[in-house]
Design a protein around this motif. Structure first.
Motif, short mmCIF file in Angstrom:
data_model
loop_
_atom_site.label_atom_id
_atom_site.label_comp_id
_atom_site.label_asym_id
_atom_site.label_seq_id
_atom_site.Cartn_x
_atom_site.Cartn_y
_atom_site.Cartn_z
N TRP A 31 55.21 -27.76 110.28
CA TRP A 31 56.50 -27.88 110.96
C TRP A 31 57.42 -28.83 110.19
O TRP A 31 58.60 -28.54 109.98
N LEU A 32 56.87 -29.94 109.77
CA LEU A 32 57.66 -30.92 109.04
C LEU A 32 58.14 -30.36 107.69
O LEU A 32 59.31 -30.54 107.32
N ARG A 33 57.25 -29.67 106.98
CA ARG A 33 57.67 -29.11 105.69
C ARG A 33 58.77 -28.07 105.87
O ARG A 33 59.72 -28.01 105.09
N ASP A 34 58.62 -27.24 106.89
CA ASP A 34 59.62 -26.19 107.15
C ASP A 34 60.96 -26.79 107.51
O ASP A 34 62.01 -26.21 107.22
N ASN A 35 60.96 -27.96 108.14
CA ASN A 35 62.20 -28.57 108.63
C ASN A 35 62.66 -29.75 107.80
O ASN A 35 63.50 -30.53 108.25
N ALA A 36 62.13 -29.88 106.60
CA ALA A 36 62.56 -30.97 105.72
C ALA A 36 64.07 -30.91 105.49
O ALA A 36 64.67 -29.83 105.45
N VAL A 53 59.53 -19.24 104.98
CA VAL A 53 58.19 -19.66 105.38
C VAL A 53 57.16 -19.21 104.36
O VAL A 53 56.09 -19.84 104.20
N LEU A 54 57.46 -18.15 103.61
CA LEU A 54 56.53 -17.67 102.59
C LEU A 54 56.48 -18.60 101.38
O LEU A 54 55.55 -18.51 100.56
N ASP A 55 57.47 -19.47 101.24
CA ASP A 55 57.48 -20.44 100.14
C ASP A 55 56.62 -21.65 100.45
O ASP A 55 56.40 -22.51 99.57
N ILE A 56 56.16 -21.76 101.69
CA ILE A 56 55.35 -22.90 102.11
C ILE A 56 53.89 -22.49 102.12
O ILE A 56 53.50 -21.52 102.76
N GLU A 80 51.88 -29.59 97.03
CA GLU A 80 53.03 -29.49 96.13
C GLU A 80 53.63 -30.83 95.75
O GLU A 80 54.55 -30.89 94.93
N ALA A 81 53.16 -31.92 96.37
CA ALA A 81 53.68 -33.26 96.08
C ALA A 81 55.18 -33.36 96.36
O ALA A 81 55.92 -34.05 95.64
N HIS A 82 55.61 -32.67 97.43
CA HIS A 82 57.03 -32.71 97.80
C HIS A 82 57.29 -33.91 98.69
O HIS A 82 56.61 -34.11 99.70
N GLU A 83 58.30 -34.70 98.33
CA GLU A 83 58.64 -35.89 99.10
C GLU A 83 59.92 -35.67 99.89
O GLU A 83 60.88 -35.05 99.40
N THR A 84 59.95 -36.21 101.10
CA THR A 84 61.14 -36.09 101.93
C THR A 84 61.16 -37.22 102.95
O THR A 84 60.14 -37.90 103.17
N VAL A 85 62.32 -37.41 103.56
CA VAL A 85 62.48 -38.47 104.57
C VAL A 85 63.09 -37.86 105.83
O VAL A 85 64.02 -37.05 105.75
#
Length: 385
Positions: A31-36, A53-56, A80-85
């Protein structure tokens, strides 16, 4: 509002976040990755997603989580080592880790049910002020969202001027009745609204799909006896029905009614929706009620038809209960707006002497709610600044 604690749970599949008031909630990694909110995930211009969603990866987990010095939440996703806040307030407003809504027919917090007691505090604004004061416009629009209707004074009495009111928040929805329509007595009317007869509480145009979600009625002239305007909260009426006759409520929300209108050889409008429409989670979504436009009910099983009609009658009786009504007499320069998916309007009969001239038009709630959201966002930015 700040976050004070954050921990990884369920082997990285989720995180538990705690705010400075002690409230906590869990959020899934997916959920968090989808809504970054970062620029790689969302357009900085319009906020639209740049990924699907297919990219996640379905194996997405939370690699690390930390509370930033300002109280926001910093997350790194694996693999993927993707960072977000995530801003603390943004997360707080979107908590889904909570008890499910209770039962059928609930309404959101921003909706206030009402009955005749609202007569003493009818929400009213001034058109002259709304044109120049954006905060006042926001307060008036918020009242429409909260109560489903509001009054307006100091409206110009020129023909079509009510469309200028609609321009404050959205757009006129043109129909076969035109950009706007006249409401006054006629010798051979095409609609009962154009006579001097009283009108039962109803929503407009239930034979359309989608139905116009807002209606505005403006007074240009009124010298008749009677003809008072009446509004009734359909959500409150449906709530009363549920409390007094739970089975009847279920019947009117489970089975669709049919509505139709034939105004001329070129107009044949038909729609099929329940009197009381609920969302999949039981939220009260809309009321459609118009005895004049109701077509034969053919979607109710034979075994249920008797009880369906009993519920239909009881709902009608609740709508006609004087304690449910707020009444007012429109005078030149006054206007009222109703949420046509919630609040029903009616009219008492008026005498043949004198003149009563109203004009009406339709609009939709998406424009009103969009303008209101923009005004509320502006207020938040002003406070932050």
């Amino acid at each position: 509002m700040k976050i004070t604690e954050a921990e990884i749970i369920n082997e990285g599949c989720a995180t538990r976040v705690t705010w400075n008031d002690g409230h906590s909630a869990r959020f899934h990694a997916l959920w968090l990755r989808d809504n970054a909110l970062d620029p790689k995930t969302r357009s900085s211009g319009n906020g639209q997603r740049l990924i699907t969603v297919l990219d996640i990866s379905p194996l997405t987990t939370i690699g690390s989580v930390a509370v930033a010095p300002n109280g926001d939440l910093s997350i790194t996703f694996a693999p993927e080592a993707h960072e977000t806040v995530f801003p603390a307030q943004w997360l707080r407003e979107r908590i889904y880790d909570k008890a499910a809504a209770n039962g059928r027919g609930w309404v959101p917090l921003e909706v206030e049910l009402w009955d005749g007691a609202l007569q003493k505090q009818v929400p009213t604004g001034s058109y002259a002020q709304l044109r120049t004061d954006r905060r006042a416009l926001g307060e008036w629009l918020a009242a429409v969202r909260r109560y489903g209707f509001a009054m307006l004074t100091e409206v110009p009495c020129g023909s079509g001027s009510l469309c200028e009111v609609t321009d404050l928040f959205g757009y006129v929805r043109e129909t076969n009745y035109g950009r706007w329509f006249e409401v006054r007595a006629e010798v051979n009317p095409t609609n009962l609204a154009y006579t001097n007869l009283g009108l039962q509480a109803h929503t407009d145009n239930p034979y359309r799909d989608p139905v116009p979600t807002l209606q505005l009625l403006s007074c240009l002239e009124n010298t008749v006896e009677g003809g008072d305007s009446i509004v009734v909260d359909g959500f409150m009426a449906a709530t009363r029905l549920r409390q007094e006759n739970a089975k009847g409520f279920d019947l009117l929300s489970q089975y669709p009614a049919r509505f139709e209108y034939a105004g001329s050889s070129q107009v044949r409008l038909r729609a099929k929706r329940p009197f009381i429409e609920l969302g999949p989670d039981g939220e009260m979504i809309a009321i459609r009620f118009n005895n004049r436009s109701a077509a034969p009910f053919v979607d109710v099983p034979y075994e249920e038809m008797q009880d369906f009609y009993a519920a239909y009658r009881q709902f009608s009786e609740i709508l006609e209960d004087p304690c449910m009504e707020v009444t007012f007499k429109l005078m030149p320069g006054s206007l009222f707006i109703v949420d046509n998916t919630r609040v029903m309007h009616a009219r008492s009969q008026f005498s043949g002497s004198g003149h009563r001239w109203l004009q009406g038009c339709y609009a939709d709630k998406d424009g009103l709610l969009s303008t209101l959201a923009a005004i509320e966002a502006e207020a938040v930015h002003e406070v932050a600044a």
